[in-house]
Scaffold this motif. Structure first.
Motif: not given
Ligand SMILES: [Zn+2]
Length: 326
Positions: A61-62, A64-65, A68, A80
């Motif tokens: 998730s980090h 992907r952040e 983005d 991140v």
């Protein structure tokens, strides 16, 4: 499973170097700056708080952040929660990008915590601290020289004057011997504190480790980490000390520390580096040497006839007559 030292592990996992924020492979501790003086500083990891663990889900998730943010033109963003690049290992089926990395006790404990504390005890810069024992070097050497090592022990412990040349195996011997050897030399609170660390790591290196062992080890490590900044200084709350707090979890996942320590891999690095010369076709040179070595091993254990009369067995280069052949 991936076993690597800290510099290599950061790169393989795609996270910040161990001297940066959020650089722990297994949790989200940020760390903080410790000012040594007006100009010099180091990154430390406070030991008194428990931090959220990393797992495969929050790691991706980090990542992907990060993707983005960069995609949207936030070029100032470097990471991140420490994740700064997509690791190729994420593409490996069934590989856990967090818990697939293991704790290496050779670098973290022996060449890390044990060496740092021992050098601090002996460093004349620390002569004003209660843990300073550099003035007792002669007595420590006497005690080292009185130690009797089993014949199976390939490497014995050299004297303190050679400490900067000590190999990981010597640090391992020192870790085991330091507490009885420094009895009456290092003051009791420091000896007890180090003893907690040694006991915890020794438990985690047993062949069979019970749940009770894990609990004992966990408590000893927690005590060791919490007391460390009070006994020494916050500057000793290093990355390695922080990593030790993850050792019990690693043993729960992967078994005893010796099973995946870098001792065996680094020993083999020596074999590989002796398998080539120059810089031409290094891979091919290594492959040829290894194939030859494997075949020599095979020949060493092979029966054959000698002069048509005697049956020989070749073992480690020595021929033994097994029987007369009629
Ligand atoms: Zn951590």
């Amino acid at each position: 499973m991936v076993a690597a030292d800290s510099p290599a592990r950061c790169q393989l996992q795609g996270i910040n170097q161990y001297n940066g924020e959020f650089s722990c492979p297994w949790c989200l501790i940020k760390g903080e700056t410790y000012w040594i003086d007006e100009r010099r500083h180091k990154w430390i990891f406070p030991t008194k708080k428990v931090h959220q663990s990393r797992d495969q889900e929050n790691f991706t998730s980090h990542l992907r952040e990060l993707r983005d943010l960069l995609h949207n033109g936030n070029n100032n963003v470097t990471n991140v929660f420490g994740i700064k690049a997509p690791s190729k290992l994420i593409l490996l089926p069934k590989f856990d990008i967090v818990h697939g990395f293991v704790f290496d006790y050779m670098h973290t404990c022996l060449l890390g915590v044990v060496r740092t504390l021992t050098c601090a005890w002996l460093d004349s810069k620390n002569h004003n601290f209660p843990f300073y024992i550099g003035h007792q070097e002669v007595e420590i050497n006497c005690r080292i020289n009185l130690c009797k090592f089993p014949v199976e022990c390939q490497r014995i412990l050299r004297e303190i004057k050679d400490i900067k040349y000590w190999k990981a195996h010597e640090w391992k011997i020192w870790m085991i011997l330091a507490v009885p050897l420094l009895n009456g030399i290092l003051s009791q609170p420091y000896l007890k504190h180090f003893s907690n660390f040694v006991t915890a790591i020794t438990i985690l290196c047993k062949d069979v480790i019970t749940r009770a062992d894990l609990e004992t080890s966990d408590n000893l490590i927690k005590q060791f980490c919490v007391v460390l900044p009070d006994l020494y200084d916050s500057s000793y709350c290093s990355f390695n000390v922080h990593l030790v707090s993850h050792s019990v979890d690693c043993v729960k996942n992967w078994g005893p520390l010796w099973a995946y320590s870098l001792f065996q891999f680094e020993n083999y690095n020596g074999v590989l580096t002796n398998s080539f010369s120059g810089t031409t076709e290094v891979g091919l040179q290594i492959a040829k040497k290894l194939i030859i070595a494997e075949n020599v091993c095979f020949i060493k254990c092979f029966f054959f006839k000698f002069n048509g009369k005697k049956l020989l067995f070749i073992n480690n280069g020595k021929a033994e007559i097994l029987s007369e052949v009629t």
